[in-house]
Design a protein around this motif. Structure first.
Motif, PDB file in Angstrom:
ATOM      1  N   ASP A   7     -28.023 -12.350  12.272  1.00 41.28           N
ATOM      2  CA  ASP A   7     -28.530 -13.383  13.433  1.00 41.28           C
ATOM      3  C   ASP A   7     -29.868 -12.620  13.735  1.00 41.28           C
ATOM      4  O   ASP A   7     -29.996 -11.626  14.539  1.00 41.28           O
ATOM      5  N   TYR A   8     -31.045 -12.788  13.339  1.00 39.97           N
ATOM      6  CA  TYR A   8     -32.135 -12.057  13.219  1.00 39.97           C
ATOM      7  C   TYR A   8     -32.974 -12.506  14.609  1.00 39.97           C
ATOM      8  O   TYR A   8     -33.015 -13.687  14.993  1.00 39.97           O
ATOM      9  N   GLY A   9     -33.255 -11.602  15.422  1.00 40.20           N
ATOM     10  CA  GLY A   9     -34.313 -11.706  16.633  1.00 40.20           C
ATOM     11  C   GLY A   9     -35.033 -10.622  16.626  1.00 40.20           C
ATOM     12  O   GLY A   9     -35.281  -9.690  15.844  1.00 40.20           O
ATOM     13  N   ARG A  10     -36.096 -10.916  17.420  1.00 41.05           N
ATOM     14  CA  ARG A  10     -37.272 -10.176  17.801  1.00 41.05           C
ATOM     15  C   ARG A  10     -37.138  -8.826  18.176  1.00 41.05           C
ATOM     16  O   ARG A  10     -37.493  -7.637  17.798  1.00 41.05           O
ATOM     17  N   LYS A  11     -36.029  -8.589  19.154  1.00 39.97           N
ATOM     18  CA  LYS A  11     -35.610  -7.292  19.451  1.00 39.97           C
ATOM     19  C   LYS A  11     -34.491  -6.783  18.981  1.00 39.97           C
ATOM     20  O   LYS A  11     -34.277  -5.607  18.739  1.00 39.97           O
ATOM     21  N   HIS A  34     -36.134  -3.074  14.840  1.00 40.25           N
ATOM     22  CA  HIS A  34     -37.001  -2.102  14.172  1.00 40.25           C
ATOM     23  C   HIS A  34     -36.152  -1.072  13.262  1.00 40.25           C
ATOM     24  O   HIS A  34     -36.749  -0.493  12.544  1.00 40.25           O
ATOM     25  N   GLN A  35     -34.773  -1.330  13.382  1.00 41.57           N
ATOM     26  CA  GLN A  35     -33.978  -0.274  12.864  1.00 41.57           C
ATOM     27  C   GLN A  35     -33.161  -0.971  11.923  1.00 41.57           C
ATOM     28  O   GLN A  35     -32.227  -0.084  10.970  1.00 41.57           O
ATOM     29  N   LEU A  36     -33.467  -2.233  11.739  1.00 40.62           N
ATOM     30  CA  LEU A  36     -32.512  -2.818  10.681  1.00 40.62           C
ATOM     31  C   LEU A  36     -32.425  -2.665   9.495  1.00 40.62           C
ATOM     32  O   LEU A  36     -31.384  -2.502   8.879  1.00 40.62           O
ATOM     33  N   ARG A 114     -23.064 -12.770  29.563  1.00 33.42           N
ATOM     34  CA  ARG A 114     -24.392 -12.504  29.729  1.00 33.42           C
ATOM     35  C   ARG A 114     -24.957 -11.376  29.032  1.00 33.42           C
ATOM     36  O   ARG A 114     -26.343 -11.301  28.935  1.00 33.42           O
ATOM     37  N   ASP A 115     -24.137 -10.594  28.176  1.00 31.21           N
ATOM     38  CA  ASP A 115     -24.687  -9.482  27.549  1.00 31.21           C
ATOM     39  C   ASP A 115     -25.136 -10.064  26.120  1.00 31.21           C
ATOM     40  O   ASP A 115     -24.382 -10.634  25.126  1.00 31.21           O
ATOM     41  N   LYS A 116     -26.372  -9.958  26.007  1.00 33.73           N
ATOM     42  CA  LYS A 116     -27.301 -10.647  24.932  1.00 33.73           C
ATOM     43  C   LYS A 116     -26.970 -10.045  23.757  1.00 33.73           C
ATOM     44  O   LYS A 116     -26.649 -10.665  22.492  1.00 33.73           O
ATOM     45  N   SER A 117     -26.400  -8.669  23.512  1.00 37.52           N
ATOM     46  CA  SER A 117     -25.889  -8.036  22.539  1.00 37.52           C
ATOM     47  C   SER A 117     -24.608  -8.760  22.001  1.00 37.52           C
ATOM     48  O   SER A 117     -24.596  -8.893  20.917  1.00 37.52           O
ATOM     49  N   GLU A 118     -24.019  -9.058  22.751  1.00 39.27           N
ATOM     50  CA  GLU A 118     -22.579  -9.518  22.540  1.00 39.27           C
ATOM     51  C   GLU A 118     -22.515 -10.879  21.993  1.00 39.27           C
ATOM     52  O   GLU A 118     -22.108 -11.448  21.128  1.00 39.27           O
TER      53      GLU A 118
END
Length: 136
Positions: A7-11, A34-36, A114-118
């Motif tokens: 799931d690609y995101g800008r951050k 940036h580390q992907l 609410r954890d965006k990483s999750e």
């Protein structure tokens, strides 16, 4: 061999993976965008992966979201660096909303929802699971 889903995101990018029999998708982790590519290189050195499924970011009317150009750029880099890896796109429309709904259905606490990483990790899982279901 496994299949990876992103799931690609800008951050940050959510990452999911199948079992070796390619039956079940499981959320793996979230990686800073940036580390992907470096993370992918490391992972492919350790695990056998045949395919990479990247969420295609489209709007409700099926036009491309602005981030779609970045996704295409990422796919080009992957194709160049890992020519043996088969690339696929999977519609990711509403994957983040579906991830939040899944989290709620699982009874996750509000703080964790609410954890965006999750959310990104679960969205990657949904994208990969959708791919597996459509493929069969």
């Amino acid at each position: 061999m496994r299949i990876l889903g992103i799931d690609y995101g800008r951050k940050k990018c959510g990452v999911a993976v199948t079992d070796p029999l390619q039956l079940i998708a499981t959320g793996l982790m979230t990686v800073p965008t940036h580390q992907l590519l470096d993370w992918l290189t490391d992972y492919l050195d350790r695990e056998e992966v045949s395919d990479l499924v990247v969420g295609e970011s489209l709007t409700e009317d099926r036009s491309a979201n602005p981030i779609q150009k970045e996704i295409v750029g990422f796919e080009r880099k992957v194709a160049k660096r890992f020519p043996e890896l088969r690339l696929h796109r999977q519609d990711e429309f509403l994957s983040s909303r579906r991830a939040r709904e899944s989290m709620l259905a699982m009874g996750m606490k509000k703080k964790r929802r609410r954890d965006k990483s999750e959310v990104d990790r679960i969205a990657a899982t949904l994208i990969l699971q959708d791919f597996l279901e459509e493929r069969n």
